[in-house]
Design a protein around this motif. Structure first.
Motif, short mmCIF file in Angstrom:
data_model
loop_
_atom_site.label_atom_id
_atom_site.label_comp_id
_atom_site.label_asym_id
_atom_site.label_seq_id
_atom_site.Cartn_x
_atom_site.Cartn_y
_atom_site.Cartn_z
N ARG A 67 60.47 71.00 -42.42
CA ARG A 67 60.55 69.58 -42.08
C ARG A 67 60.43 69.31 -40.57
NH1 ARG A 67 64.26 70.52 -45.89
NH2 ARG A 67 65.95 70.67 -44.38
N ARG A 68 60.28 70.37 -39.76
CA ARG A 68 60.12 70.16 -38.33
C ARG A 68 58.76 70.66 -37.82
NH1 ARG A 68 64.36 72.01 -34.25
NH2 ARG A 68 63.20 70.47 -33.05
N GLY A 69 58.17 71.56 -38.56
CA GLY A 69 56.90 72.12 -38.12
C GLY A 69 57.10 73.19 -37.07
N ALA A 70 56.17 73.30 -36.13
CA ALA A 70 56.22 74.34 -35.10
C ALA A 70 57.21 73.97 -34.01
CB ALA A 70 54.83 74.54 -34.50
N VAL A 71 58.12 74.89 -33.71
CA VAL A 71 59.08 74.70 -32.63
C VAL A 71 59.06 75.94 -31.74
CG1 VAL A 71 60.56 73.20 -34.00
CG2 VAL A 71 61.02 75.65 -33.91
N VAL A 72 59.42 75.76 -30.48
CA VAL A 72 59.44 76.87 -29.53
C VAL A 72 60.57 77.83 -29.89
CG1 VAL A 72 59.70 77.53 -27.11
CG2 VAL A 72 58.47 75.43 -27.72
N ALA A 73 60.25 79.11 -29.94
CA ALA A 73 61.23 80.13 -30.32
C ALA A 73 62.19 80.42 -29.16
CB ALA A 73 60.52 81.40 -30.74
N GLU A 74 63.36 80.93 -29.52
CA GLU A 74 64.31 81.38 -28.52
C GLU A 74 63.84 82.73 -27.97
OE1 GLU A 74 67.02 79.90 -27.43
OE2 GLU A 74 67.18 78.23 -28.84
N ALA A 75 63.87 82.90 -26.65
CA ALA A 75 63.47 84.17 -26.04
C ALA A 75 64.18 84.32 -24.71
CB ALA A 75 61.96 84.23 -25.84
N SER A 76 65.30 85.01 -24.71
CA SER A 76 66.08 85.17 -23.49
C SER A 76 65.42 86.22 -22.59
CB SER A 76 67.50 85.63 -23.84
OG SER A 76 67.47 86.95 -24.37
N PRO A 77 65.68 86.16 -21.27
CA PRO A 77 65.15 87.18 -20.37
C PRO A 77 65.55 88.59 -20.80
CG PRO A 77 65.94 85.33 -19.12
CD PRO A 77 66.36 85.08 -20.55
N GLN A 78 66.76 88.75 -21.33
CA GLN A 78 67.21 90.06 -21.78
C GLN A 78 66.35 90.55 -22.94
OE1 GLN A 78 69.31 92.25 -20.59
NE2 GLN A 78 69.02 93.68 -22.29
N ARG A 79 66.06 89.65 -23.86
CA ARG A 79 65.23 90.01 -25.01
C ARG A 79 63.84 90.42 -24.55
NH1 ARG A 79 65.20 91.62 -30.35
NH2 ARG A 79 63.44 90.71 -31.48
N LEU A 80 63.29 89.68 -23.61
CA LEU A 80 61.95 90.00 -23.11
C LEU A 80 61.94 91.33 -22.37
CD1 LEU A 80 60.96 86.43 -21.94
CD2 LEU A 80 59.87 87.74 -23.77
N TYR A 81 62.99 91.60 -21.61
CA TYR A 81 63.05 92.88 -20.92
C TYR A 81 63.10 94.02 -21.93
CZ TYR A 81 64.44 96.74 -17.98
OH TYR A 81 64.48 97.96 -17.35
N GLU A 82 63.83 93.82 -23.01
CA GLU A 82 63.89 94.84 -24.06
C GLU A 82 62.52 95.08 -24.67
OE1 GLU A 82 68.51 93.84 -25.44
OE2 GLU A 82 66.81 93.21 -26.69
N MET A 83 61.75 94.02 -24.82
CA MET A 83 60.40 94.16 -25.35
C MET A 83 59.51 94.94 -24.38
SD MET A 83 59.98 90.31 -26.91
CE MET A 83 58.23 90.46 -27.32
N PHE A 84 59.67 94.67 -23.07
CA PHE A 84 58.90 95.42 -22.08
C PHE A 84 59.31 96.89 -22.07
CE2 PHE A 84 57.59 91.36 -20.05
CZ PHE A 84 56.26 91.66 -19.84
N GLU A 85 60.58 97.16 -22.32
CA GLU A 85 61.01 98.56 -22.40
C GLU A 85 60.28 99.28 -23.52
OE1 GLU A 85 65.43 99.52 -20.86
OE2 GLU A 85 65.36 98.39 -22.73
#
Length: 224
Positions: A67-85
């Motif tokens: 009922r909302r369609g596309a929304v921006v996802a949550e992505a904390s700096p810590q989460r992104l750093y973990e992805m870069f790791e």
């Protein structure tokens, strides 16, 4: 055919514009991305907007809510750093295997991509550098001769593409990146897997370590 090519270019342009707005916080986490509003703002039909949102969903920058369609996802700096790791680890494994398993065709492809990076650096063409940079890394994944690793590393690269693209704007990063590529290529040619892996890890992890500074600078740019 021409119509399809034009639509694809519009969709890609929209995707990049929306990516940057998400990363810099212009579209904060939880914000709804309305197809009609975006189409009106960019003076395009809803079709390329829908295509762009599909790509953003595949890279998990947006999620589809009932009922909302596309929304921006949550992505904390810590989460992104973990992805870069994780990305750094995958890159280092790929490079280590490439140093052991590469053939002449692999080296030619990696070398051509690196030469294109040098050309883009010389001309100061950021987009050209990004495209050549992507080819450089994909050529290394191919040279690992491990199909599963290629798939997993490519998927992670796709998820981090917007952050890797934007971090190239950081002052001096293009030159540093190109120099790091040269070191990695030299180590692969020499068959020195451990050195190649170490250089590749450092090449990627620095992007995560400087992510906060990157976001701060991009956010400042958005206000000019």
């Amino acid at each position: 055919m021409t119509r399809n090519i034009t639509s694809s270019k519009i969709s890609e342009t929209l995707k990049q514009a929306l990516e940057e707005r998400i990363v810099t916080g212009a579209y904060p986490p939880g914000a709804r991305l309305d197809e009609t509003e975006i189409a009106n703002e960019f003076s395009v039909s809803r079709t390329p907007v829908r295509e762009a949102l599909i790509h953003l969903a595949s890279s998990r920058l947006v999620v589809n809510r009932p009922r909302r369609g596309a929304v921006v996802a949550e992505a904390s700096p810590q989460r992104l750093y973990e992805m870069f790791e994780v990305m750094a680890e995958l890159e280092s494994v790929s490079v280590r295997l490439a140093a052991r398993r590469h053939n002449d065709t692999d080296l030619e492809r990696i070398g051509e991509a690196h030469a294109a990076c040098e050309e883009a650096l010389e001309s100061g063409d950021l987009e050209m550098y990004y495209q050549a940079n992507e080819r450089f890394h994909l050529a290394i994944y191919t040279a690992s001769h491990n199909g599963f690793l290629y798939e997993e590393t490519s998927n992670m690269q796709c998820r981090l593409a917007v952050y890797r693209r934007l971090q190239l704007r950081s002052q001096g990063r293009l030159k540093d990146s190109c120099n790091e590529h040269q070191g990695i290529l030299d180590a692969i040619v020499a068959g020195d897997g451990e050195n190649a892996a170490s250089l590749a890890y450092a090449h990627v992890i620095v992007q995560g370590e400087t992510f906060s500074d990157l976001i701060a600078s991009l956010t400042a740019m958005r206000h000019y």
